[in-house]
Design a protein around this motif. Structure first.
Motif: not given
Lengths: 402, 232
Positions: A320-331
């Motif tokens: 979950r953290r990988h995915i969360l980080t990925q999308f948060l990083l994008e925004s």
């Protein structure tokens, strides 16, 4: 982490038009904040500069209410400021170094065929010292001129340029008129350009000895105001209370006079300006909010579009953290880039305003720092919900998504 | 030695108003190095069973052990780690990320495993060469044929050197020639000692396995054990 950054940049640049459009809101918001705050900051700075240019530690004493109009018309001299009050302040206040009473009025001033409406100030010669008024040519009037009620005048630069387009004002005699009043004054000095000071504009004023004008031009026994100067900044508050004591013993009513020190004025201006810039900044900040909602919207679309990708990533080992980080990083990258562009646009905007409006603007590093960190915060705040949504996706359902 | 133990596992799904018993009390042991085929009509629960064994989903009840370790109670992070290190998935739809090159797709599991860049590159090239795509590494999935995409997917599944390969209809979207190539790779991997589990309803695919179990309505209804493995 580096891989994730790379990945974020890649997916942002995959859809350039959409990315650009979603950034517009943030860019406008940041640019507006920068521009508005720079104008407010610049104005505040120029006011402060003007205020300190008129000499330090000045104290303005004025009547507590305006005479005439629809209000109360005071006829009793005991209710008004007079030059005796000025003299009393000079004698009795140990913290005060100079005092001058001031008569202020608008008159028509003529020289040969040129004429103009302007402000005439009747003051003591100390005023030049108190207000840091420098001469461009000629000389100041002196205590001697004051004592002998000599009809001499020191005029502001703009008045000199208007009445004497060819220069050579010193030595000429001007006529100051108002209805039945008609008086000739000889110009002995021209002031340097000083710009607008807070409560008057020396460039557009004519200064004459108090005694030479009080009966001839103004024909009244009360004064418009009194200006005092404290010995130093430290004793300025003390000077204010000394003056207050004297005036209170005369009027027995605090409402009948007002004493404002330069410091207090500066404070008021500071407060007003920071309130103003806060309010305007907040209004501009609303577009940041709107921009943030736009970012959230686009991130939600992105998450939905990439549901399958999220499923695949989870299948090969993303948590979950990988995915969360990925999308948060994008925004965050989205808003950060938009914020930086917005700062650039804002600086350009503020320069343009300064050029066109010929007012001072100032973009301070603090404002830039705040704008950029607010952009990042917007990215986090509005990116967290879509990113959480992505992170929480069930991998099986995500893989099944068409 | 048993590598997967499935003990009386149940899993239900809600499909609209219906509750579907996708897996309804399955007990199954898979041996290390076994080539197992799960067959059954669509809706029989074979894919769900595979997802459960692959830690993509958690059972409603029952236990699943991978290499002796109970995985049915693990949290998200630990499940992700198991999927990452122990298991390689191969899907019918290939499920490659379209924006990444073949090489980057293969690197993906290693990124999540925290493998350093240089080692990652080397290993990705190695497995891609192994599946015969040495000269297609910088291609995006859209520039590859179906068979090639599935080989990239197999390379990705192998990247972290898992013990188990779980394949769901791996030849379902391929022409027969490409399908055979994929099955050959599976056979080779099996020879190398990997545990292969293939979900299919294609008898030809099933012919490769050492053991075939048949599912219907969420239960195992029969199983046949073959002693010989067909060499393609």
């Amino acid at each position: 982490m580096l891989e994730m950054l790379k990945e974020a940049f890649r997916s942002i640049s995959a859809n350039k038009l959409r990315t650009a459009l979603s950034m517009v809101g943030i860019i406008i918001g940041v640019a507006a904040v920068i521009a508005v705050v720079s104008v407010a900051e610049g104005t505040s700075q120029s006011i402060k500069q003007n205020l300190s240019a008129i000499g330090s530690n000045l104290i303005m004493i004025s009547p507590g209410f305006t005479r005439g109009g629809g209000g109360r018309i005071s006829t009793s001299l005991s209710d008004l400021l007079t030059k005796d009050d000025a003299q009393k302040i000079q004698q009795l206040c140990p913290s005060v170094v100079y005092v001058t009473p001031m008569q202020q009025g608008n008159f028509l001033v003529q020289y040969e065929r040129q004429n103009t409406m302007t402000t005439v100030l009747a003051v003591y010669p100390q005023v030049f010292n108190m207000m840091n008024l420098n001469l461009q040519e000629g000389e100041y009037f002196t205590q001697e001129d004051e004592n002998s009620r000599r009809r001499v005048a020191v005029i502001g630069k703009e008045i000199a340029d208007m009445l004497f387009p060819d220069g050579d004002a010193v030595g000429k005699t001007i006529r100051i008129t108002s209805q039945s009043i008609r008086q000739n004054y000889k110009i002995i000095g021209v002031l340097e350009k000083s710009g607008t000071l807070l409560f008057l504009n020396p460039d557009r004023s004519i200064l004459v000895p108090f005694s030479a004008a009080e009966n001839r031009l103004f024909r009244r026994s009360y004064v418009s105001s009194i200006i005092a100067q404290a010995y130093s900044e430290e004793v300025a508050p003390q000077a204010v209370s000394e003056i207050d004591a004297i005036l209170y013993s005369k009027f027995q009513n605090e409402d009948k006079y007002r004493i404002v020190s330069q410091e207090a004025m500066l404070q008021t201006i500071n407060q007003t300006m920071s309130l103003l810039s806060f309010m305007l900044g907040s209004i501009a900040g609303i577009s940041l909010l709107v921009g943030g909602i736009g970012i959230m919207n686009i991130m939600l679309v992105t998450v939905t579009e990439r549901t399958r990708e999220i499923g695949v990533r989870k299948a090969v080992g993303a948590n979950r953290r990988h995915i969360l980080t990925q999308f948060l990083l994008e925004s965050v990258i989205l808003t950060l880039v938009a914020g930086v562009i917005g700062v650039g646009v804002g600086i350009l905007l503020s320069r343009t305003i300064a050029l066109i409006g010929s007012i001072q603007t100032a973009v301070t590093p603090i404002v830039i720092l705040i704008a950029v960190s607010v952009s990042i915060a917007v990215g986090v705040f509005f990116g967290v919900f879509p990113a959480m949504k992505a992170a929480k996706l069930n991998p099986v359902e995500a893989l099944r998504y068409e | 030695m048993e590598i997967i133990n499935v003990e009386n596992v149940r899993k239900t799904y809600r499909m609209g108003d219906n509750i579907v018993k996708a897996v309804d009390g399955v007990t199954l042991n898979v041996f290390g190095g076994e080539y197992l085929i799960i067959m059954g009509p669509s809706g029989s629960g074979k894919t769900t069973l595979m997802h459960l064994m692959g830690c993509l989903d958690k059972p409603d009840s029952g236990e699943i052990y991978l290499a002796g370790k109970c995985v049915s109670k693990l949290n998200d992070r630990d499940l992700a780690r198991v999927r990452n290190k122990m298991i390689g998935f191969v899907f019918q739809q290939f499920n490659l990320l379209p924006r990444l090159t073949a090489l980057e797709n293969v690197e993906l599991p290693m990124i999540y495993a925290g493998v350093p860049r240089a080692i990652r590159h080397k290993r990705a090239k190695e497995v891609l060469t192994m599946v015969g795509l040495r000269d297609r590494m910088e291609h995006k999935p859209t520039q590859l044929s179906g068979g090639q995409m599935q080989r990239v997917a197999i390379a990705r599944a192998l990247a972290n050197q898992p013990q188990i390969i779980l394949a769901d209809e791996p030849t379902g979207n391929l022409d027969s020639k490409s399908g055979e190539e994929i099955l050959k790779i599976f056979s080779d991997l099996h020879s190398d000692g990997l545990t292969i589990i293939v979900v299919t309803h294609d008898l030809e695919v099933a012919a490769n396995g050492q053991r075939v179990i048949h599912m219907r309505d969420g239960r195992i209804v029969s199983q046949e054990v073959r002693t010989s493995v067909r060499n393609a």
